[in-house]
Every structure is written in C-alpha cells, then in structure tokens.
Design a protein around this motif. Sequence first.
Motif, PDB file in Angstrom:
ATOM      1  N   TYR A  63     -73.038  57.272  34.512  1.00 37.69           N
ATOM      2  CA  TYR A  63     -74.015  56.355  33.900  1.00 37.69           C
ATOM      3  C   TYR A  63     -74.707  55.386  34.905  1.00 37.69           C
ATOM      4  O   TYR A  63     -73.886  54.942  35.860  1.00 37.69           O
ATOM      5  N   ILE A  64     -76.190  55.373  34.812  1.00 34.68           N
ATOM      6  CA  ILE A  64     -76.658  54.282  35.751  1.00 34.68           C
ATOM      7  C   ILE A  64     -76.662  52.868  35.462  1.00 34.68           C
ATOM      8  O   ILE A  64     -77.189  52.811  34.402  1.00 34.68           O
ATOM      9  N   LEU A  65     -76.138  52.121  36.209  1.00 27.07           N
ATOM     10  CA  LEU A  65     -76.059  50.607  35.891  1.00 27.07           C
ATOM     11  C   LEU A  65     -77.004  49.770  36.513  1.00 27.07           C
ATOM     12  O   LEU A  65     -76.932  49.891  37.833  1.00 27.07           O
ATOM     13  N   GLY A  68     -76.712  45.527  33.576  1.00 27.68           N
ATOM     14  CA  GLY A  68     -76.168  45.394  32.469  1.00 27.68           C
ATOM     15  C   GLY A  68     -76.570  44.361  31.481  1.00 27.68           C
ATOM     16  O   GLY A  68     -75.982  43.627  30.731  1.00 27.68           O
ATOM     17  N   SER A  69     -78.030  43.892  31.651  1.00 28.58           N
ATOM     18  CA  SER A  69     -78.205  42.963  30.764  1.00 28.58           C
ATOM     19  C   SER A  69     -79.007  43.419  29.195  1.00 28.58           C
ATOM     20  O   SER A  69     -79.512  42.635  28.307  1.00 28.58           O
ATOM     21  N   ASN A  70     -78.828  44.839  29.196  1.00 25.93           N
ATOM     22  CA  ASN A  70     -79.171  45.444  27.912  1.00 25.93           C
ATOM     23  C   ASN A  70     -78.288  46.350  27.558  1.00 25.93           C
ATOM     24  O   ASN A  70     -78.647  47.403  26.978  1.00 25.93           O
ATOM     25  N   GLY A 129     -82.928  41.228  34.571  1.00 24.06           N
ATOM     26  CA  GLY A 129     -82.536  42.590  34.823  1.00 24.06           C
ATOM     27  C   GLY A 129     -82.888  42.883  36.376  1.00 24.06           C
ATOM     28  O   GLY A 129     -83.324  42.070  36.960  1.00 24.06           O
ATOM     29  N   THR A 130     -82.728  44.350  36.421  1.00 23.60           N
ATOM     30  CA  THR A 130     -82.954  44.657  37.939  1.00 23.60           C
ATOM     31  C   THR A 130     -84.649  45.456  37.707  1.00 23.60           C
ATOM     32  O   THR A 130     -84.930  46.013  36.796  1.00 23.60           O
ATOM     33  N   LEU A 131     -85.287  45.811  38.875  1.00 20.81           N
ATOM     34  CA  LEU A 131     -86.466  46.536  38.795  1.00 20.81           C
ATOM     35  C   LEU A 131     -86.201  47.930  38.031  1.00 20.81           C
ATOM     36  O   LEU A 131     -87.071  48.369  37.160  1.00 20.81           O
ATOM     37  N   ALA A 139     -89.768  46.643  30.356  1.00 18.66           N
ATOM     38  CA  ALA A 139     -89.446  45.064  30.027  1.00 18.66           C
ATOM     39  C   ALA A 139     -90.678  44.427  30.086  1.00 18.66           C
ATOM     40  O   ALA A 139     -91.695  44.489  30.662  1.00 18.66           O
ATOM     41  N   GLY A 140     -90.840  43.358  29.373  1.00 20.07           N
ATOM     42  CA  GLY A 140     -91.873  42.603  29.153  1.00 20.07           C
ATOM     43  C   GLY A 140     -91.607  41.294  28.494  1.00 20.07           C
ATOM     44  O   GLY A 140     -90.729  40.735  27.744  1.00 20.07           O
ATOM     45  N   ALA A 141     -92.443  40.078  28.705  1.00 18.73           N
ATOM     46  CA  ALA A 141     -92.478  38.825  28.205  1.00 18.73           C
ATOM     47  C   ALA A 141     -93.609  38.043  28.225  1.00 18.73           C
ATOM     48  O   ALA A 141     -94.304  38.351  29.104  1.00 18.73           O
TER      49      ALA A 141
HETATM   50  C1  LIG Z   1     -80.982  36.192  28.114  1.00 18.42           C
HETATM   51  C2  LIG Z   1     -81.824  37.419  28.295  1.00 18.42           C
HETATM   52  C3  LIG Z   1     -83.051  37.467  28.179  1.00 18.42           C
HETATM   53  C4  LIG Z   1     -83.578  38.654  28.112  1.00 18.42           C
HETATM   54  N1  LIG Z   1     -85.116  38.683  27.991  1.00 18.42           N
HETATM   55  C5  LIG Z   1     -85.614  39.632  28.023  1.00 18.42           C
HETATM   56  C6  LIG Z   1     -87.129  39.702  28.016  1.00 18.42           C
HETATM   57  O1  LIG Z   1     -87.875  38.646  27.832  1.00 18.42           O
HETATM   58  N2  LIG Z   1     -88.076  40.960  28.209  1.00 18.42           N
HETATM   59  C7  LIG Z   1     -87.325  42.099  28.047  1.00 18.42           C
HETATM   60  O2  LIG Z   1     -88.022  43.425  28.164  1.00 18.42           O
HETATM   61  N3  LIG Z   1     -85.900  42.098  28.237  1.00 18.42           N
HETATM   62  C8  LIG Z   1     -85.322  41.089  28.166  1.00 18.42           C
HETATM   63  N4  LIG Z   1     -83.964  41.161  28.191  1.00 18.42           N
HETATM   64  C9  LIG Z   1     -83.172  42.156  28.252  1.00 18.42           C
HETATM   65  C10 LIG Z   1     -82.853  43.098  29.591  1.00 18.42           C
HETATM   66  O3  LIG Z   1     -82.873  41.991  30.690  1.00 18.42           O
HETATM   67  C11 LIG Z   1     -84.112  44.119  29.950  1.00 18.42           C
HETATM   68  O4  LIG Z   1     -83.895  45.075  29.176  1.00 18.42           O
HETATM   69  C12 LIG Z   1     -83.889  44.544  31.443  1.00 18.42           C
HETATM   70  O5  LIG Z   1     -85.017  45.216  31.621  1.00 18.42           O
HETATM   71  C13 LIG Z   1     -82.602  45.379  31.613  1.00 18.42           C
HETATM   72  O6  LIG Z   1     -82.541  45.628  32.856  1.00 18.42           O
HETATM   73  P1  LIG Z   1     -80.934  45.883  33.759  1.00 18.42           P
HETATM   74  O7  LIG Z   1     -81.078  46.144  35.054  1.00 18.42           O
HETATM   75  O8  LIG Z   1     -80.095  44.811  33.123  1.00 18.42           O
HETATM   76  O9  LIG Z   1     -80.637  47.205  32.872  1.00 18.42           O
HETATM   77  P2  LIG Z   1     -79.152  47.765  32.391  1.00 18.42           P
HETATM   78  O10 LIG Z   1     -79.188  47.027  31.069  1.00 18.42           O
HETATM   79  O11 LIG Z   1     -78.231  47.769  33.461  1.00 18.42           O
HETATM   80  O12 LIG Z   1     -79.884  49.319  31.849  1.00 18.42           O
HETATM   81  C14 LIG Z   1     -80.587  49.402  30.937  1.00 18.42           C
HETATM   82  C15 LIG Z   1     -81.020  50.834  30.735  1.00 18.42           C
HETATM   83  O13 LIG Z   1     -81.730  51.377  32.076  1.00 18.42           O
HETATM   84  C16 LIG Z   1     -80.933  52.453  32.845  1.00 18.42           C
HETATM   85  N5  LIG Z   1     -81.177  52.015  34.127  1.00 18.42           N
HETATM   86  C17 LIG Z   1     -80.775  50.967  34.861  1.00 18.42           C
HETATM   87  N6  LIG Z   1     -81.296  51.015  35.905  1.00 18.42           N
HETATM   88  C18 LIG Z   1     -81.625  52.223  36.340  1.00 18.42           C
HETATM   89  C19 LIG Z   1     -82.120  53.230  37.434  1.00 18.42           C
HETATM   90  N7  LIG Z   1     -82.292  52.559  38.442  1.00 18.42           N
HETATM   91  N8  LIG Z   1     -82.520  54.419  37.169  1.00 18.42           N
HETATM   92  C20 LIG Z   1     -82.487  55.042  36.027  1.00 18.42           C
HETATM   93  N9  LIG Z   1     -81.776  54.281  34.926  1.00 18.42           N
HETATM   94  C21 LIG Z   1     -81.536  53.063  34.905  1.00 18.42           C
HETATM   95  C22 LIG Z   1     -79.432  52.441  32.134  1.00 18.42           C
HETATM   96  O14 LIG Z   1     -78.856  53.334  32.364  1.00 18.42           O
HETATM   97  C23 LIG Z   1     -79.693  51.950  30.795  1.00 18.42           C
HETATM   98  O15 LIG Z   1     -80.030  52.989  30.108  1.00 18.42           O
HETATM   99  C24 LIG Z   1     -83.015  39.914  28.216  1.00 18.42           C
HETATM  100  C25 LIG Z   1     -81.692  40.059  28.515  1.00 18.42           C
HETATM  101  C26 LIG Z   1     -80.999  38.722  28.340  1.00 18.42           C
HETATM  102  C27 LIG Z   1     -79.577  38.730  28.403  1.00 18.42           C
END
Ligand SMILES: Cc1cc2nc3c(=O)[nH]c(=O)nc-3n(C[C@H](O)[C@H](O)[C@H](O)COP(=O)(O)OP(=O)(O)OC[C@H]3O[C@@H](n4cnc5c(N)ncnc54)[C@H](O)[C@@H]3O)c2cc1C
Length: 302
Positions: A63-65, A68-70, A129-131, A139-141
């Motif tokens: 699983y690619i992480l 972990g914010s979603n 989150g990460t890019l 992602a959007g806001a």
């Molecule tokens: C307080 C809070 C506020 C938030 N506000 C917003 C907001 O305004 N708008 C919004 O859109 N989201 C928001 N989010 C949700 C979240 O931050 C976004 O969805 C973000 O894009 C997830 O990024 P992540 O790196 O944490 O992904 P993860 O949660 O680690 O992963 C999400 C998905 O992407 C996959 N993935 C991750 N990295 C890769 C990679 N490099 N290659 C392939 N697959 C990958 C994972 O396997 C998983 O399926 C919020 C979350 C929190 C906790």
Amino acid sequence: MSDFLIELEKAAGGVGSVRTNEPMKHHTTFRTGGPAAYFAAPSCVKELSDTVKLCRGEEIPYYILGNGSNLLVSDAGYRGAVISMENFCGCAVTGDRIRAGAGLLLSRLARKALESSLTGFEFAAGIPGTLGGAVVMNAGAYGGEIKQVLQSVTVLNKSGEVLELEAKDLDLGYRHSNILERGYIVVEGEILLEPGESAAIKARMEELAARRREKQPLEYPSAGSTFKRPEGHFAGRLIEEAGLRGFQVGGAQVSEKHCGFVINRNHATSADILELCRQIQERVKLQSGVDLEMEVRRLGDF
Ligand SMILES: Cc1cc2nc3c(=O)[nH]c(=O)nc-3n(C[C@H](O)[C@H](O)[C@H](O)COP(=O)(O)OP(=O)(O)OC[C@H]3O[C@@H](n4cnc5c(N)ncnc54)[C@H](O)[C@@H]3O)c2cc1C
C-alpha cells in the motif's frame, strides 16, 4: 529475520529502511490503526521499484502511503507492506514551474511557491497531505484544486517502468483520478503557477488558514471531510439535519464544530470511526434520501 524481510531491506535501501509491526496510528491523521507487518521507506525510484517488484513477486500486498490524512487503517492492522513516500520530498523551481517529489507536504510546496513569489497554490497550503496523495485525490479547497495547476506527473507503473504523463491523462475530477485504478505510483509532479506578489500570497494563505481554524475542528485528530460532497448538497448540512451534531460511537464523534468531520474525540478505535460513519450514512439516507459516500480510504480488514 525472515527471508522476505532480508530481501525487503535490500530492495528498499538497506539496513533501517524497513520496520516491522509498525503502529499505523503514528502515520494517520485519525491517530488510529493497528500495526503494518512491514513499513518500508525507499529513497529513490530504483528502491521504490525494487520494493514493489519484490512484493509483487512474493505476493505480499502493498500500500502506498502519503501523509495518511485521508486514511483509516483497521485496528487489526495490515498484513502487507506499507510503502511510505516520505523520502520523496525534493523540490525545484524553474521560472513559474515547481517540480516536487510525491512525498513533499503541500504546506512545504506552498511555502516554496510563496518564497518564489508564485501564486495559484494558496488554496492547498492548509491541506495536510503530500503532493502524491493530493494528485490521487485531486485535492481541493476554497475554489482551487490540483487539476488547475498540475502539468505532469512521473509515475511508476505495475511493471516498474517510469512514465511521464500529462495531467490531462489522469482523468482528474471531484476527489478522483485514474491513478489507483491503473496501479500507478506517483513519484514526482510538476505544477505551473503565475508570478505574484509575496505579500498578497502570504495574506491569502493566512486568510484561508484562519477560515480553517474558525470552521474546522483542527484541535482533534480527523481525516478532514469524511464524506464526499453529494451532488446538490453539503454532507455536513445533511448530517446536521439528521440530528447528528455531536453524535458519538465509542471515542469517535461527529464534530460539534463542523458536522462534515468525524473526529477522534477520545481514544477512538478505527472500528468506532467506521461504525459511526455507517450510522451516519443510515440516518442521513432515512432523513433525506441521500447516499453519502466515504471520501476516506480504508486499509486492512474491517
Ligand atoms: C484536517 C484536515 C483537513 C483536510 N482538508 C482537505 C481539503 O481542504 N481538501 C481536500 O481535498 N482534502 C482535505 N483533507 C484530506 C486529505 O488531506 C487529502 O485527501 C490529501 O490529498 C491526502 O493526501 P495524503 O498524502 O495524506 O494521502 P494518503 O491519505 O496517504 O493517501 C490517499 C490515497 O492516495 C494514495 N497515494 C498517496 N500517495 C501516493 C502516491 N505517491 N502514488 C500513488 N498513490 C498514492 C494512497 O494509497 C491512498 O489511496 C483534509 C484532511 C485533514 C486531516
């Protein structure tokens, strides 16, 4: 040490690149989740590719992480290998373009844009989150989304080949891309911004951060908006209209501040969170006839 672990360490970058039984509550913004059998953090494309090839060859799920914010990880954990992108965090500016590693946090990328007086990425500064995760989720806001700025991505496909794809090939839509269904791993991305005024960029970021602090329960662990926005509605409003503000299952609660957020109020388990989500879906369906779809991804057996 098992043969697989020895091979995994070799693939992912040597001694120290893999941990076993790693508690996933340390890697999710919900702060819940049991252990991942293996937790690998490769540092370059070759190590990433070797890690994935090894897992595929040995039929170990992976699983690619991102950050972990979603993500909601089962309390029982995950029997496969979590591959963290945390070491893919380079960043380079060329003119109006920024090329960044998939593991770079959006807040860092936004800071780089600010330092380079580039505008157009302010909307993402407060998304934790990460890019890579942001590209996967589009992602959007506050009226902005990744689709508006993303030019191209470098991905690793299932056969371990590195491909360069244009953003238009990713089918970016509301909280959707085709990356997961095609089995790609995002390694890098390039965004195109516009020249701007540092002071105005900074002011916009501060304004959006203040709006988040005012409206969102940032003082509690969560995964942001738990459900996708159903067409023609707002999830938070539907949940409030169903009488669920503050509703609790175990340590998980519908935020009193923003009903669209499920929060880890008091030592919640992932099972508490999922059961709360299930009850929300049931009550909202009864009250308004609308199906709420979870935005948060799940990992492991529930
Ligand atoms: C307080 C809070 C506020 C938030 N506000 C917003 C907001 O305004 N708008 C919004 O859109 N989201 C928001 N989010 C949700 C979240 O931050 C976004 O969805 C973000 O894009 C997830 O990024 P992540 O790196 O944490 O992904 P993860 O949660 O680690 O992963 C999400 C998905 O992407 C996959 N993935 C991750 N990295 C890769 C990679 N490099 N290659 C392939 N697959 C990958 C994972 O396997 C998983 O399926 C919020 C979350 C929190 C906790």
